[in-house]
Design a protein around this motif. Sequence first.
Motif, PDB file in Angstrom:
ATOM      1  N   LEU A 381      -0.251  -2.231 -10.520  1.00 33.30           N
ATOM      2  CA  LEU A 381       0.664  -1.107 -10.283  1.00 33.30           C
ATOM      3  C   LEU A 381       1.137  -1.179  -8.835  1.00 33.30           C
ATOM      4  CD1 LEU A 381      -1.018   1.937 -12.094  1.00 33.30           C
ATOM      5  CD2 LEU A 381       1.169   0.877 -12.663  1.00 33.30           C
ATOM      6  N   LYS A 382       2.254  -1.840  -8.621  1.00 32.95           N
ATOM      7  CA  LYS A 382       2.767  -1.982  -7.268  1.00 32.95           C
ATOM      8  C   LYS A 382       3.189  -0.614  -6.717  1.00 32.95           C
ATOM      9  CE  LYS A 382       4.317  -6.739  -7.746  1.00 32.95           C
ATOM     10  NZ  LYS A 382       5.457  -7.693  -7.666  1.00 32.95           N
ATOM     11  N   GLY A 383       2.728  -0.323  -5.544  1.00 36.81           N
ATOM     12  CA  GLY A 383       3.025   0.966  -4.917  1.00 36.81           C
ATOM     13  C   GLY A 383       1.896   1.962  -5.035  1.00 36.81           C
ATOM     14  N   ALA A 384       0.985   1.741  -5.993  1.00 36.69           N
ATOM     15  CA  ALA A 384      -0.142   2.667  -6.157  1.00 36.69           C
ATOM     16  C   ALA A 384      -1.038   2.654  -4.926  1.00 36.69           C
ATOM     17  CB  ALA A 384      -0.943   2.306  -7.407  1.00 36.69           C
ATOM     18  N   GLY A 385      -1.182   1.473  -4.317  1.00 39.95           N
ATOM     19  CA  GLY A 385      -1.996   1.374  -3.104  1.00 39.95           C
ATOM     20  C   GLY A 385      -1.434   2.212  -1.973  1.00 39.95           C
ATOM     21  N   ALA A 386      -0.097   2.226  -1.854  1.00 39.03           N
ATOM     22  CA  ALA A 386       0.542   3.030  -0.807  1.00 39.03           C
ATOM     23  C   ALA A 386       0.275   4.516  -1.022  1.00 39.03           C
ATOM     24  CB  ALA A 386       2.038   2.759  -0.780  1.00 39.03           C
TER      25      ALA A 386
END
Length: 462
Positions: A381-386
């Motif tokens: 999930l790209k962006g979940a870390g941010a």
Amino acid sequence: MRWRRALPFAIVAVLMLTYFTSNYLFVEDLVKQDLGYISDEVWYVSASRNMLREFWGLKPNAEVEGKTYATVVVWLPQYYNETYRWLVEVAGLQAIVKDDYASGSLRDGWDGGFAVLASKEILEEAASNPNVEVYFGYPYPDHPGIINYLNFEHPPLAKYVIAGVMLLSDNPIAWKIPSLILGSAIILLAYLVARKVFGAIEGIIASVFIFTEQTVKAMSMVAMLDIYLAFLTLLALYLAVRFKNVWPSTLTVGLAASAKMSGAFAIPALLALSVKKGFLKRLPAIILAPIAVYTLASTPVILYFGGVWKWINNVRSAVGWYTTPRPSGPPTATPIEFLFGGASFPLSFNPPLSASPNIALTLLVIPLTVLLLPLAIKGVLKGAGAILAWFWSTYFGYVAVYLAGNTTLYAFYAVQFMPIAAIIGSSIVTFILRHELLIKALRAYVEPFRRKPRLEAEFQPS
């Protein structure tokens, strides 16, 4: 189909319009009390008005039907009585808006004052008396030294906005218009971030969570710094998930810190996100860009102080103030209460208005963080870390302030991270609709504990 793409934005637009309208109607009742100042507006609004005068030599626009509001301050009791009688005789008794200021409270060293609504000509004539000072603008609240107060404990950006509004109209509703707009804009930003990372349905859910969240709602109805901080913190997050280039987000973090120092709490999040993306290359932008923006926003303050070093000493004092407990008074909260309930701050009693973080959201954040973390690390999930980094970096910023000695945190501080909690909360829909992601997340925790099969060949006798 086009309508399917447009429908989520239409729903969000309806939420924003309803939010703004309902909050505005509530504000109309809210401003009927005590000259219309709510809670800490007495400090921030007054400082904004004073900045107009002290920084730029400007006067706020407080005209009403050909007359203008002003606060009149006099040197000695005999001048007070003399000026009061003169105004009543010339402008009429109805010109006196407030005459019960505490003696000597408005300006240090001066005896007393009163607020009036009269023509500019009458006020300018009153100001010609060397023992009288006339301050144009909506009447000041009754607090010691308020006419000279500039709120140097906090950065100036949000107060510039309030001061700019005062050039158009200096009144209790006008001060709150930017807050009302930013509160509604947070609904849109939450949708955009959740939609980018999780999906359109999650974006709508995040918007609904914001719509019902009491801390964001309360702070969007007062002219305080925190809604500016919340909006800019969330905008920086959106830019972080929207663009690969780190500069737009770092510059916006600088704007958030220029509204309130806790905007800098997002800097560790930027650092964490850069570990696998060229940390050393990004480091100058992450550190220097917010400092540059903060300094640029403080230019009028620097000029007022007469030099950079005096300003730097003021910033050091402000940091010390920020980590020092306040005197006893309003109800305080701990970082634990931010997450697990019990935090509430009354802004108004009649009509009732309080800032209370939504415990249903904050309790969701912890288990959803556990599920989202492995998916973020693996890039599923790209962006979940941010999103996770932004929430926890901000939250632990307040933990650090608390541990540094400021044990008098207030519930409305949570407005900075509650919109991000709403975005994280929306991911529950992701795990319901896409159960394979839930399985992947759980497997990430189980796999390290699985027993690897023995290679029996290693134990065969020769």
